[in-house]
Design a protein around this motif. Sequence first.
Motif, PDB file in Angstrom:
ATOM      1  N   GLU A  80      30.650  39.987  30.131  1.00  0.00           N
ATOM      2  CA  GLU A  80      30.724  38.807  30.988  1.00  0.00           C
ATOM      3  C   GLU A  80      29.357  38.151  31.115  1.00  0.00           C
ATOM      4  N   ARG A  85      34.303  37.225  26.185  1.00  0.00           N
ATOM      5  CA  ARG A  85      35.506  37.585  26.929  1.00  0.00           C
ATOM      6  C   ARG A  85      35.876  39.040  26.662  1.00  0.00           C
ATOM      7  N   GLU A 303      37.004  26.240  40.068  1.00  0.00           N
ATOM      8  CA  GLU A 303      37.172  26.789  38.723  1.00  0.00           C
ATOM      9  C   GLU A 303      36.445  25.936  37.685  1.00  0.00           C
ATOM     10  N   HIS A 307      33.300  27.399  35.431  1.00  0.00           N
ATOM     11  CA  HIS A 307      33.311  27.421  33.969  1.00  0.00           C
ATOM     12  C   HIS A 307      32.101  26.683  33.405  1.00  0.00           C
ATOM     13  N   GLY A 453      38.793  31.486  34.369  1.00  0.00           N
ATOM     14  CA  GLY A 453      37.984  32.484  35.036  1.00  0.00           C
ATOM     15  C   GLY A 453      38.850  33.208  36.052  1.00  0.00           C
ATOM     16  N   ALA A 492      37.130  37.862  34.290  1.00  0.00           N
ATOM     17  CA  ALA A 492      38.007  36.713  34.038  1.00  0.00           C
ATOM     18  C   ALA A 492      39.406  37.167  33.661  1.00  0.00           C
TER      19      ALA A 492
END
Length: 742
Positions: A80, A85, A303, A307, A453, A492
């Motif tokens: 992270e 990811r 959000e 991001h 996320g 996430a």
Amino acid sequence: MAGGLSLSDGARVVALRSQAIRAALAGRGGMVSVNEPVDAVETRIGGWPGRLSVAAVNGPRATVVSGEPAALDELVAACEYDGVRARRIPVDYASHSSQVEELRERILADLAVIEPVSGRVPFYSTVTGEVIDTTELTAEYWFDNLRQTVRFGQVTHALAAQGFGVFVEVSAHPVLAVGIEDAVAVGTLRRGEGGWERFVASLGEAWVHGVPVEWAKVLPTGRQVDIPTYPFQRERFWLGSGGQPAAGGGLEATGHPLLGAWVGLAQSDGFLFTGRLSLAAQPWLADHAVNDVVLLPGTGLLELVLHAAHQSGCHSVEELTLETPLTLPERGEVQLQLELGAPDADGQREVTLHSRHVGDTETTDEWVRHASGVVGPVRRQPSDDLVDELAAAWPPPGAEPLSLDGLYERAAALGLRYGPLFQGVRAAWRIGDQIFAELELAEALQDEADAYGVHPALLDAALHATGLTPAAMASDSGRLPFSWRGVTLHAAGAASLRVRIVHGSDDSVSLLASDADGVPVVTVESLLTRPINAEHLNAARRAHDELPLHEVVWQPHPLAADAEVGSGGLALVRCGGGGGVGGDVVRGVVAEVLGRVQGWLGEGEGDGGPLVVVTVGAVAVGSDGGVADPAGSAVWGLVRSAQTEHPGRFVLVDTDDDEASQRVLPAAVATGEPQLAIRSGRVFVPRLERVTDSSDELLQLDPEGTVLVSGGLGTLGRLVVRRLVEVHGVRRLVLVGRRVDG
């Protein structure tokens, strides 16, 4: 049996290996999926020698790691931090790791009785990565299959290189197919779709990719029908609603469902992110309305900023103030622009978020600022005590269960309407001023959780749980997020959360959310809420719903210096009623022009140029006195329709009696404009211009009177009617049109 294992032997392998794993390995390990090539993952896990290993290579960027739980937690945190990811796979054992060694003797004994035979179909082993004879599927093989790294990606790549273009994953939900990049991959069933309809749909997906299907056996009562032998003809002239801007042209794709692209700014070390929202592209947003106004939830704005911050190397939202609600119109879409400024000495960046409405006809509103704040590079970690509290017994000892009966009904009565996709609170408890809750993303949204996320609908449910306190239940007003402080995303893609909410003394709350294992997902040091401002919401809605009005304005059009030329080469039709207004006069003139237009098209005339239809005083240009010839105006309506169906074949010109106007007629036609007006030798062309607010004020209507709206049953007519009612207070209307319904 075609080869390999009998059904009973296959069942024995599955059942006895599973029993062995549960008995010896359960609770001692775990697995993590990492979105990186295997070489990069092997380098990454070198920091945990003997504790982590590569369990499976499912594709070029699909690698699974297994090992000790604590080491896996550290791996996820490191990924992270680096913007990679990584997500936990919901298992509590470490297959394909050194822990499996202790199962060797048990598995060999349990599976000693299986009797594999040679098969006719080539068998590619994910243990060796090559074709093997199925007589080798002994107990020893099935132990190695559990112990060694799975080479699924190597096998599918080799098969694709041999020309195998389609892979079918036979499972309850596609998991491995997503890692196949060299060929088409389809599934059979999906999570929540395990019936016949889903299976037939999957067969259809395979069939359109060239896989032969014996439809007579699948659908014995069905009937094949022919499809057109030509490609479907379709032309699009408008940009589609929703969707994100494509990468390229200097833009980079973000991979986020709400923010489509980003670009670095030339004059600073800042970034600009763009995106599009609409109820057509994101229909789940329709389930979030305040006072019947659909708007992006405050968690959605958060959000977007989280991001963008992550993309710029920042890990926390230091502060984010929500200034104006971001409402979503029934039609059209909303364009987004999120800007991150250059970093200051501490690495912090200022952030602003703007939007504007784009209507069905691509007309746009002004940009509106919705949020501003600061993001920073500091990654705030929750205290160990808080993490341990959520990771221990759940619910916490001594917690009082809270009833959820009427939770969403009370919210609706306060103006907060949450549809099924936003009703995510599953259970709740209270200890003093603390609320504990279980949240789950609606099943229809769970497949897209990995793209966020933390999905706005899931995090928004945490705010719903704040309505379970005695003070909130006694309140007569709903509240909305106003200011976020100290927000950090730790993991996430969660589809469910455990949350701990603590109420402050200033209408604020702090929040810690974790997954089912107690691993932190998101922390919020402070969220300040404010009562719903109905006037503010209605103003924001009107800004979107009232599409700007436009009017036709005749603008001057310049001509070349040698404009005065002869008209002998033009095919002219001069027409009009000479100012007569009788119905017979108008019908006679229109019928005459219609005959000429039809003859022009039917006999193939005009190959060398268009037919020029000339009227005198048929249109009003500026303050020239208005329309003098109604019959000529009717001709304009007729020929405009012909121009729409046959572009370039007709030109409309309206003149006056001035000799200078006659001299410039040929040069005016030569401009290529389909419609022109000439006054005193000057040429004008029609253009749409936005009507200013002051123009509305000039329209004086009696609210007690009756207004006739021609075409009032169509789409544009309904918009006009809505404006008459909401802006001008009209209460009595007569709507006429060609439609008999509506």
